[in-house]
Write a protein that holds these residues in place. Sequence first.
Motif, PDB file in Angstrom:
ATOM      1  N   ASP A  97       7.210  -6.161  -4.634  1.00 21.18           N
ATOM      2  CA  ASP A  97       6.770  -5.101  -3.725  1.00 21.18           C
ATOM      3  C   ASP A  97       6.178  -5.708  -2.454  1.00 21.18           C
ATOM      4  OD1 ASP A  97       7.499  -3.062  -5.437  1.00 21.18           O
ATOM      5  OD2 ASP A  97       5.474  -2.688  -6.195  1.00 21.18           O
ATOM      6  N   HIS A  98       6.267  -4.969  -1.364  1.00 21.91           N
ATOM      7  CA  HIS A  98       5.640  -5.397  -0.107  1.00 21.91           C
ATOM      8  C   HIS A  98       4.411  -4.531   0.161  1.00 21.91           C
ATOM      9  CE1 HIS A  98       9.714  -7.105   0.443  1.00 21.91           C
ATOM     10  NE2 HIS A  98       9.044  -8.051   1.082  1.00 21.91           N
ATOM     11  N   VAL A  99       3.324  -5.175   0.597  1.00 19.32           N
ATOM     12  CA  VAL A  99       2.077  -4.453   0.819  1.00 19.32           C
ATOM     13  C   VAL A  99       1.442  -4.852   2.145  1.00 19.32           C
ATOM     14  CG1 VAL A  99       1.567  -4.088  -1.629  1.00 19.32           C
ATOM     15  CG2 VAL A  99       0.726  -6.153  -0.494  1.00 19.32           C
ATOM     16  N   LEU A 100       0.706  -3.894   2.697  1.00 19.11           N
ATOM     17  CA  LEU A 100      -0.127  -4.099   3.879  1.00 19.11           C
ATOM     18  C   LEU A 100      -1.562  -4.221   3.404  1.00 19.11           C
ATOM     19  CD1 LEU A 100      -0.467  -3.861   7.061  1.00 19.11           C
ATOM     20  CD2 LEU A 100      -0.730  -1.400   6.672  1.00 19.11           C
ATOM     21  N   HIS A 101      -2.310  -5.193   3.922  1.00 14.21           N
ATOM     22  CA  HIS A 101      -3.685  -5.395   3.473  1.00 14.21           C
ATOM     23  C   HIS A 101      -4.490  -6.073   4.580  1.00 14.21           C
ATOM     24  CE1 HIS A 101      -3.152  -9.753   2.799  1.00 14.21           C
ATOM     25  NE2 HIS A 101      -1.904  -9.428   2.500  1.00 14.21           N
ATOM     26  N   GLY A 102      -5.750  -6.389   4.299  1.00 19.59           N
ATOM     27  CA  GLY A 102      -6.648  -6.888   5.338  1.00 19.59           C
ATOM     28  C   GLY A 102      -7.052  -8.342   5.206  1.00 19.59           C
ATOM     29  N   LEU A 103      -6.302  -9.120   4.409  1.00 17.40           N
ATOM     30  CA  LEU A 103      -6.684 -10.525   4.197  1.00 17.40           C
ATOM     31  C   LEU A 103      -5.662 -11.464   4.835  1.00 17.40           C
ATOM     32  CD1 LEU A 103      -8.018 -10.385   0.522  1.00 17.40           C
ATOM     33  CD2 LEU A 103      -9.292 -10.249   2.660  1.00 17.40           C
ATOM     34  N   GLY A 104      -5.645 -11.416   6.166  1.00 14.57           N
ATOM     35  CA  GLY A 104      -4.783 -12.309   6.925  1.00 14.57           C
ATOM     36  C   GLY A 104      -5.438 -13.669   7.142  1.00 14.57           C
ATOM     37  N   TRP A 105      -4.908 -14.442   8.096  1.00  8.73           N
ATOM     38  CA  TRP A 105      -5.368 -15.783   8.417  1.00  8.73           C
ATOM     39  C   TRP A 105      -5.184 -16.749   7.234  1.00  8.73           C
ATOM     40  CZ3 TRP A 105      -7.255 -17.524  13.230  1.00  8.73           C
ATOM     41  CH2 TRP A 105      -7.479 -16.531  14.187  1.00  8.73           C
ATOM     42  N   ARG A 106      -4.256 -16.440   6.312  1.00  3.26           N
ATOM     43  CA  ARG A 106      -4.018 -17.311   5.150  1.00  3.26           C
ATOM     44  C   ARG A 106      -2.595 -17.092   4.649  1.00  3.26           C
ATOM     45  NH1 ARG A 106      -8.839 -14.512   2.074  1.00  3.26           N
ATOM     46  NH2 ARG A 106      -9.188 -13.784   4.178  1.00  3.26           N
ATOM     47  N   GLU A 107      -2.101 -18.089   3.901  1.00  2.00           N
ATOM     48  CA  GLU A 107      -0.742 -17.991   3.368  1.00  2.00           C
ATOM     49  C   GLU A 107      -0.681 -17.121   2.114  1.00  2.00           C
ATOM     50  OE1 GLU A 107       1.629 -21.989   4.546  1.00  2.00           O
ATOM     51  OE2 GLU A 107      -0.135 -22.359   3.297  1.00  2.00           O
ATOM     52  N   TYR A 108      -1.679 -17.245   1.241  1.00  5.53           N
ATOM     53  CA  TYR A 108      -1.728 -16.459   0.005  1.00  5.53           C
ATOM     54  C   TYR A 108      -3.048 -15.695  -0.031  1.00  5.53           C
ATOM     55  CZ  TYR A 108       2.306 -19.033  -1.758  1.00  5.53           C
ATOM     56  OH  TYR A 108       3.565 -19.565  -1.918  1.00  5.53           O
ATOM     57  N   ALA A 109      -2.987 -14.429  -0.454  1.00 10.08           N
ATOM     58  CA  ALA A 109      -4.184 -13.587  -0.487  1.00 10.08           C
ATOM     59  C   ALA A 109      -4.310 -12.915  -1.852  1.00 10.08           C
ATOM     60  CB  ALA A 109      -4.116 -12.529   0.604  1.00 10.08           C
ATOM     61  N   LEU A 110      -5.513 -12.979  -2.417  1.00 14.10           N
ATOM     62  CA  LEU A 110      -5.833 -12.257  -3.654  1.00 14.10           C
ATOM     63  C   LEU A 110      -6.438 -10.917  -3.231  1.00 14.10           C
ATOM     64  CD1 LEU A 110      -5.956 -12.435  -6.783  1.00 14.10           C
ATOM     65  CD2 LEU A 110      -8.306 -13.247  -6.514  1.00 14.10           C
ATOM     66  N   VAL A 111      -5.700  -9.845  -3.481  1.00 10.75           N
ATOM     67  CA  VAL A 111      -6.039  -8.535  -2.920  1.00 10.75           C
ATOM     68  C   VAL A 111      -6.328  -7.544  -4.044  1.00 10.75           C
ATOM     69  CG1 VAL A 111      -5.212  -6.660  -1.436  1.00 10.75           C
ATOM     70  CG2 VAL A 111      -4.503  -9.020  -0.963  1.00 10.75           C
ATOM     71  N   ASP A 112      -7.439  -6.831  -3.931  1.00  3.72           N
ATOM     72  CA  ASP A 112      -7.682  -5.707  -4.841  1.00  3.72           C
ATOM     73  C   ASP A 112      -6.628  -4.640  -4.572  1.00  3.72           C
ATOM     74  OD1 ASP A 112      -9.893  -6.881  -6.000  1.00  3.72           O
ATOM     75  OD2 ASP A 112     -11.318  -5.933  -4.621  1.00  3.72           O
ATOM     76  N   ALA A 113      -6.068  -4.096  -5.652  1.00  4.77           N
ATOM     77  CA  ALA A 113      -4.982  -3.127  -5.493  1.00  4.77           C
ATOM     78  C   ALA A 113      -5.400  -1.945  -4.635  1.00  4.77           C
ATOM     79  CB  ALA A 113      -4.508  -2.647  -6.863  1.00  4.77           C
ATOM     80  N   LYS A 114      -6.670  -1.550  -4.725  1.00  7.47           N
ATOM     81  CA  LYS A 114      -7.125  -0.401  -3.932  1.00  7.47           C
ATOM     82  C   LYS A 114      -7.160  -0.720  -2.438  1.00  7.47           C
ATOM     83  CE  LYS A 114     -12.135  -1.194  -4.548  1.00  7.47           C
ATOM     84  NZ  LYS A 114     -12.103  -2.382  -5.431  1.00  7.47           N
ATOM     85  N   GLY A 115      -7.105  -2.000  -2.095  1.00  6.02           N
ATOM     86  CA  GLY A 115      -7.079  -2.399  -0.686  1.00  6.02           C
ATOM     87  C   GLY A 115      -5.689  -2.754  -0.192  1.00  6.02           C
ATOM     88  N   ALA A 116      -4.670  -2.444  -0.987  1.00  6.49           N
ATOM     89  CA  ALA A 116      -3.287  -2.735  -0.609  1.00  6.49           C
ATOM     90  C   ALA A 116      -2.504  -1.434  -0.485  1.00  6.49           C
ATOM     91  CB  ALA A 116      -2.637  -3.633  -1.656  1.00  6.49           C
ATOM     92  N   VAL A 117      -1.696  -1.335   0.552  1.00  2.03           N
ATOM     93  CA  VAL A 117      -0.854  -0.159   0.780  1.00  2.03           C
ATOM     94  C   VAL A 117       0.601  -0.599   0.684  1.00  2.03           C
ATOM     95  CG1 VAL A 117      -0.192   1.632   2.425  1.00  2.03           C
ATOM     96  CG2 VAL A 117      -2.577   0.884   2.308  1.00  2.03           C
ATOM     97  N   LYS A 118       1.332  -0.008  -0.248  1.00  3.03           N
ATOM     98  CA  LYS A 118       2.738  -0.364  -0.396  1.00  3.03           C
ATOM     99  C   LYS A 118       3.519   0.121   0.824  1.00  3.03           C
ATOM    100  CE  LYS A 118       4.483   0.310  -4.538  1.00  3.03           C
ATOM    101  NZ  LYS A 118       5.266   0.826  -5.713  1.00  3.03           N
ATOM    102  N   VAL A 119       4.382  -0.735   1.357  1.00  9.77           N
ATOM    103  CA  VAL A 119       5.206  -0.372   2.514  1.00  9.77           C
ATOM    104  C   VAL A 119       6.672  -0.589   2.166  1.00  9.77           C
ATOM    105  CG1 VAL A 119       3.408  -0.836   4.223  1.00  9.77           C
ATOM    106  CG2 VAL A 119       4.946  -2.682   3.549  1.00  9.77           C
ATOM    107  N   ASP A 120       7.528   0.125   2.868  1.00  8.85           N
ATOM    108  CA  ASP A 120       8.964   0.107   2.595  1.00  8.85           C
ATOM    109  C   ASP A 120       9.654  -0.827   3.581  1.00  8.85           C
ATOM    110  OD1 ASP A 120      11.621   0.575   2.114  1.00  8.85           O
ATOM    111  OD2 ASP A 120      11.487   2.764   2.215  1.00  8.85           O
ATOM    112  N   ALA A 121      10.112  -1.971   3.077  1.00 12.47           N
ATOM    113  CA  ALA A 121      10.783  -2.943   3.941  1.00 12.47           C
ATOM    114  C   ALA A 121      12.131  -2.425   4.419  1.00 12.47           C
ATOM    115  CB  ALA A 121      10.961  -4.270   3.200  1.00 12.47           C
ATOM    116  N   GLY A 122      12.665  -1.401   3.757  1.00 10.75           N
ATOM    117  CA  GLY A 122      13.952  -0.846   4.162  1.00 10.75           C
ATOM    118  C   GLY A 122      13.832   0.213   5.238  1.00 10.75           C
ATOM    119  N   ALA A 123      12.643   0.836   5.340  1.00 11.57           N
ATOM    120  CA  ALA A 123      12.461   1.924   6.306  1.00 11.57           C
ATOM    121  C   ALA A 123      12.209   1.402   7.714  1.00 11.57           C
ATOM    122  CB  ALA A 123      11.306   2.814   5.877  1.00 11.57           C
ATOM    123  N   ALA A 124      11.556   0.250   7.831  1.00 11.28           N
ATOM    124  CA  ALA A 124      11.237  -0.329   9.138  1.00 11.28           C
ATOM    125  C   ALA A 124      10.978  -1.819   8.926  1.00 11.28           C
ATOM    126  CB  ALA A 124      10.000   0.346   9.734  1.00 11.28           C
TER     127      ALA A 124
END
Length: 340
Positions: A97-124
Motif C-alpha cells: 500500500d502507498h501512504v501519505l504521512h508526516g515523517l519525511g527527511w528519512r529513507e524509512y519511517a515507522l508510522v502509527d497507522a492513525k497518522g498514515a493516509v492511504k493514497v491511490d497511486a493509480g489515481a494520480a
Amino acid sequence: MSDTPTLPATGREWHLASRPVGRPKPEDFALVEAEIPTPGEGQVLVRNTYLSVDPYMRGRMSDAKSYVAPYALGEAMQGGAVGEVVASGAEGLAVGDHVLHGLGWREYALVDAKGAVKVDAGAAPLSTYLGVLGMPGFTAYAGLLRVAALKEGDTVFVSGAAGAVGSQVGQLAKLKGASRVIGSAGSDEKVALLVEEYGFDAAFNYKNGPVSRQLREAAPDGIDVYFDNVGGDHLEAAIGSLNRGGRIAVCGMISVYNNTEPAPGPRNLARLIQTRGRIEGFLVSDHNDLRPDFVREVGGWIASGELKYRETVVEGIENNLEAFLGVLRGDNTGKMIVKL
C-alpha cells in the motif's frame, strides 16, 4: 504481521545538529545512519518514495514558541512524505500500500497507522499528494475561498505566485470567477510561466522595481484580495492598493524567515480604516472540513487539464537539505519534491 521484504539494516535520515541563526547553513544539519525498526501493533514501516520540503520548516528549526513543536536537536526532522508500506502491524494497511504521512527527511519511517493516509497511486502520481493534491494545494483552496472569501469579479494579487501554493491560488481564482489575477515572482522566466501557462492576467518580477509601483501598474483599479506568501514590501504594497472591503489572507512570510531582528511592519496600516480592510492569518489544519470539497473539485480540474502544476524534483536523500535551502532561495518552480 504481513510478509516483510528483505530490508537493509539501516537507513539514512537528516538530523538538526544546531539551531540556525539567520540563513541555515549545512553545518546546522547532519545526515546519519539509523537502524530500521520493526513495526509493532498499529504501526507500519514505510519506505519513503517522495519527501516534501516547505518554507514552514524554517520556523521549526527555531525553538521560539509557535503553532507547532520545534525540531529536536539530534533527532530526525519531520515533513510530508509519501511511500510504500514494507512491513505492517496494522489492520487495513498491507505491504504494498502507498501512504501519505508526516515523517519525511528519512529513507524509512515507522508510522502509527492513525497518522498514515492511504493514497491511490493509480489515481494520480504519488508526488502530487505532497503538492497540488496535498497540503500546499489545500492551503491555496482554504486560504483563497474561505479566509479571503473570494467573490466572483474580484481582483486578486498573489505573491510567491510561481510556488506550490501561489500558482494554485491564481488558477483557483480564475476558475472561481475572479475578474483579474496578478502574481509576483522572482524571475522573468517565472513571470512568463504565470501568464503563459497558468493563465494569470498580469505578473511582474519583484526584483525589477518597487513592488508598490509594479502592483499599481498591474492593478490600476486596486485589488480586492491579496494572498500573502511573502510579507514585507509585498504586504505593504497590497495594503496600499486595497479596495474598500478588501481581504488579505496571510499564509506565509518567507521574506522574514531568516531575519535575526524583527522586520518593520507595514507603514500604511491606517489604510485599513479607510478601506474597512481585513488581514487574517490562517493555518490550513483549521479547515479540514473543506477537504472533501477540495479533493472533488481540484481532482476534477487536474483530470480535465484545467488546473496545471509544476514540480521541481531533486533526486536523493543526500540532496534533501540542498532542496530545502533552494526553497528558501526561491529556486523551485511549483512544488519542490525530493525523490528517493
